[in-house]
Design a protein around this motif. Structure first.
Motif, PDB file in Angstrom:
ATOM      1  N   PRO A  75      45.659  34.217  36.356  1.00  0.00           N
ATOM      2  CA  PRO A  75      44.749  34.719  35.312  1.00  0.00           C
ATOM      3  C   PRO A  75      43.940  33.593  34.696  1.00  0.00           C
ATOM      4  N   GLY A  76      42.662  33.842  34.502  1.00  0.00           N
ATOM      5  CA  GLY A  76      41.782  32.852  33.898  1.00  0.00           C
ATOM      6  C   GLY A  76      41.200  31.852  34.860  1.00  0.00           C
ATOM      7  N   ARG A  77      41.521  31.971  36.153  1.00  0.00           N
ATOM      8  CA  ARG A  77      41.009  31.041  37.142  1.00  0.00           C
ATOM      9  C   ARG A  77      40.308  31.783  38.276  1.00  0.00           C
ATOM     10  N   LEU A  78      39.213  31.193  38.740  1.00  0.00           N
ATOM     11  CA  LEU A  78      38.437  31.734  39.849  1.00  0.00           C
ATOM     12  C   LEU A  78      38.469  30.728  40.986  1.00  0.00           C
ATOM     13  N   PHE A  79      39.083  31.107  42.098  1.00  0.00           N
ATOM     14  CA  PHE A  79      39.161  30.232  43.267  1.00  0.00           C
ATOM     15  C   PHE A  79      38.013  30.584  44.224  1.00  0.00           C
ATOM     16  N   VAL A  80      37.330  29.563  44.676  1.00  0.00           N
ATOM     17  CA  VAL A  80      36.121  29.748  45.474  1.00  0.00           C
ATOM     18  C   VAL A  80      36.370  29.254  46.887  1.00  0.00           C
ATOM     19  N   SER A  81      36.109  30.111  47.870  1.00  0.00           N
ATOM     20  CA  SER A  81      36.150  29.726  49.277  1.00  0.00           C
ATOM     21  C   SER A  81      34.755  29.882  49.862  1.00  0.00           C
ATOM     22  N   ALA A  82      34.627  29.657  51.153  1.00  0.00           N
ATOM     23  CA  ALA A  82      33.302  29.700  51.777  1.00  0.00           C
ATOM     24  C   ALA A  82      32.688  31.089  51.721  1.00  0.00           C
ATOM     25  N   GLN A  83      33.501  32.132  51.814  1.00  0.00           N
ATOM     26  CA  GLN A  83      32.973  33.488  51.882  1.00  0.00           C
ATOM     27  C   GLN A  83      33.496  34.415  50.791  1.00  0.00           C
ATOM     28  N   CYS A  84      34.469  33.969  50.005  1.00  0.00           N
ATOM     29  CA  CYS A  84      35.114  34.872  49.045  1.00  0.00           C
ATOM     30  C   CYS A  84      35.379  34.183  47.717  1.00  0.00           C
ATOM     31  N   PHE A  85      35.597  35.016  46.696  1.00  0.00           N
ATOM     32  CA  PHE A  85      36.131  34.589  45.414  1.00  0.00           C
ATOM     33  C   PHE A  85      37.520  35.193  45.272  1.00  0.00           C
ATOM     34  N   LEU A  86      38.481  34.387  44.895  1.00  0.00           N
ATOM     35  CA  LEU A  86      39.823  34.882  44.629  1.00  0.00           C
ATOM     36  C   LEU A  86      40.027  34.945  43.124  1.00  0.00           C
ATOM     37  N   VAL A  87      40.285  36.141  42.605  1.00  0.00           N
ATOM     38  CA  VAL A  87      40.493  36.339  41.171  1.00  0.00           C
ATOM     39  C   VAL A  87      41.782  37.115  40.966  1.00  0.00           C
ATOM     40  N   SER A  88      42.312  37.001  39.779  1.00  0.00           N
ATOM     41  CA  SER A  88      43.492  37.778  39.425  1.00  0.00           C
ATOM     42  C   SER A  88      43.075  39.196  39.046  1.00  0.00           C
ATOM     43  N   ALA A  89      43.930  40.153  39.369  1.00  0.00           N
ATOM     44  CA  ALA A  89      43.632  41.543  39.045  1.00  0.00           C
ATOM     45  C   ALA A  89      43.507  41.761  37.544  1.00  0.00           C
ATOM     46  N   THR A  90      44.165  40.918  36.753  1.00  0.00           N
ATOM     47  CA  THR A  90      44.091  41.071  35.294  1.00  0.00           C
ATOM     48  C   THR A  90      42.734  40.668  34.741  1.00  0.00           C
ATOM     49  N   ASP A  91      41.938  39.930  35.510  1.00  0.00           N
ATOM     50  CA  ASP A  91      40.614  39.512  35.050  1.00  0.00           C
ATOM     51  C   ASP A  91      39.518  40.483  35.460  1.00  0.00           C
ATOM     52  N   LEU A  92      39.856  41.551  36.143  1.00  0.00           N
ATOM     53  CA  LEU A  92      38.884  42.546  36.585  1.00  0.00           C
ATOM     54  C   LEU A  92      39.099  43.853  35.858  1.00  0.00           C
ATOM     55  N   ASP A  93      38.029  44.606  35.731  1.00  0.00           N
ATOM     56  CA  ASP A  93      38.093  45.927  35.116  1.00  0.00           C
ATOM     57  C   ASP A  93      38.567  46.924  36.177  1.00  0.00           C
ATOM     58  N   GLU A  94      39.806  47.364  36.039  1.00  0.00           N
ATOM     59  CA  GLU A  94      40.388  48.264  37.036  1.00  0.00           C
ATOM     60  C   GLU A  94      39.698  49.629  37.054  1.00  0.00           C
ATOM     61  N   ALA A  95      38.860  49.900  36.055  1.00  0.00           N
ATOM     62  CA  ALA A  95      38.176  51.196  36.011  1.00  0.00           C
ATOM     63  C   ALA A  95      37.019  51.271  36.995  1.00  0.00           C
ATOM     64  N   VAL A  96      36.545  50.125  37.478  1.00  0.00           N
ATOM     65  CA  VAL A  96      35.378  50.122  38.366  1.00  0.00           C
ATOM     66  C   VAL A  96      35.740  49.775  39.799  1.00  0.00           C
ATOM     67  N   ILE A  97      36.994  49.436  40.070  1.00  0.00           N
ATOM     68  CA  ILE A  97      37.399  49.118  41.428  1.00  0.00           C
ATOM     69  C   ILE A  97      38.622  49.946  41.806  1.00  0.00           C
ATOM     70  N   THR A  98      38.808  50.119  43.102  1.00  0.00           N
ATOM     71  CA  THR A  98      39.951  50.865  43.629  1.00  0.00           C
ATOM     72  C   THR A  98      40.595  50.041  44.724  1.00  0.00           C
ATOM     73  N   ARG A  99      41.902  49.827  44.598  1.00  0.00           N
ATOM     74  CA  ARG A  99      42.652  49.089  45.618  1.00  0.00           C
ATOM     75  C   ARG A  99      43.333  50.087  46.544  1.00  0.00           C
ATOM     76  N   GLY A 100      42.923  50.076  47.803  1.00  0.00           N
ATOM     77  CA  GLY A 100      43.463  51.021  48.766  1.00  0.00           C
ATOM     78  C   GLY A 100      44.721  50.505  49.432  1.00  0.00           C
ATOM     79  N   ALA A 101      45.477  51.440  50.005  1.00  0.00           N
ATOM     80  CA  ALA A 101      46.716  51.063  50.697  1.00  0.00           C
ATOM     81  C   ALA A 101      46.444  50.282  51.973  1.00  0.00           C
ATOM     82  N   ASP A 102      45.190  50.310  52.465  1.00  0.00           N
ATOM     83  CA  ASP A 102      44.842  49.576  53.685  1.00  0.00           C
ATOM     84  C   ASP A 102      44.490  48.125  53.410  1.00  0.00           C
ATOM     85  N   GLY A 103      44.574  47.692  52.148  1.00  0.00           N
ATOM     86  CA  GLY A 103      44.282  46.315  51.811  1.00  0.00           C
ATOM     87  C   GLY A 103      42.840  46.053  51.428  1.00  0.00           C
ATOM     88  N   LEU A 104      42.018  47.084  51.332  1.00  0.00           N
ATOM     89  CA  LEU A 104      40.612  46.925  50.981  1.00  0.00           C
ATOM     90  C   LEU A 104      40.381  47.331  49.528  1.00  0.00           C
TER      91      LEU A 104
END
Length: 264
Positions: free
Chosen positions: A35-64
């Motif tokens: 939480p509170g940290r943003l990890f940056v890779s070449a193609q992605c951002f890694l963030v903690s789920a607590t730093d995102l608004d869960e009302a606008v995203i959906t985590r599927g069972a397929d990992g997407l």
């Protein structure tokens, strides 16, 4: 958020070379979202789920991870109880930073080519910092990664099955420039393109020069049952990414001089 760069594959390879047999290897779970940290890779951002608004995203069972419109914007690591088949599924982001021990603390990898990052830039106003991370660029980066890791230069791109969308969302028609499959061979993996460049009245170049990283490839449209293309490594990409690759390649062919293209 505090932004930190993730270690590159070269750094991890060097660390494994110098590590002794008694050292703990750098496995899949050595990087975890915090939480509170943003990890940056070449193609992605890694963030903690607590730093995102869960009302606008959906985590599927397929990992997407999807937004409310149904578009896939990233990945996450489902609980391990999903079975070996789910854990062995290969996604776009490297598994080394997708691990999470619990749902609340799980890391979410956001695709740079599927999100925007507005930033105020002088007189230009708001600009998207991630505007150069396009669908076709993400596919190209994935193919270059496969080439570097597996030594393959010949690929067969296949469009994936269309993702299901909500009933109230319009369905975009398939582009006419697309195909059943695309045979692609990487000839020169790294090129640096500078321009186009506008010149001022005095003849000196203006500030319009743009630097792009590119790769030289040979490609042709083919059938998914074409026996001549069976020797290439098959890579399945989303339909919208496949259409973007076809459109971008055709656009470069039209812009380049005939001496640099083999048009048949």
């Amino acid at each position: 958020l505090e932004a930190l760069l993730l270690p590159t594959s070269l750094l991890q390879a060097c660390a494994e070379v110098v590590a002794c047999e008694e050292c703990t290897p750098m496995g899949q779970g050595h990087i975890r979202a915090q939480p509170g940290r943003l990890f940056v890779s070449a193609q992605c951002f890694l963030v903690s789920a607590t730093d995102l608004d869960e009302a606008v995203i959906t985590r599927g069972a397929d990992g997407l991870v999807s937004c409310r419109c149904g578009s896939t914007v990233g990945e996450w690591q489902p609980p391990a109880s999903g079975g070996a088949e789910r854990r062995s599924k290969r996604l776009l982001c490297g598994e080394s930073w997708r691990k999470g021990s619990a749902c609340k603390a799980a890391g979410i990898s956001l695709y740079k080519h599927r999100i925007s990052l507005p930033h105020t830039h002088g007189e230009s106003g708001l600009v998207d910092v991630l505007q150069d991370f396009s669908e076709e660029a993400s596919v190209g980066a994935h193919l270059l990664s496969l080439r570097a890791n597996q030594g393959q230069s010949r690929f067969v791109l296949l469009p994936g099955a269309p993702a299901s969308t909500p009933s109230d969302m319009p369905v975009e028609p398939r582009l006419a420039s697309s195909a059943e499959a695309l045979e692609l061979r990487i000839v020169v993996p790294d090129l640096l393109l500078i321009g186009p460049q506008l010149h001022e009245d005095g003849g000196s170049p203006g500030d319009s020069a743009r630097t792009q990283r590119a790769a030289k490839v040979y490609y042709r449209r083919c059938s998914c049952l074409d026996t001549a293309a069976q020797g290439g490594t098959q890579v399945v990409v989303p339909q919208e990414s496949f259409d973007a690759v076809c459109t971008s390649l055709d656009s470069w062919v039209e812009r380049m001089p005939p001496s640099q293209t083999d048009r048949k």
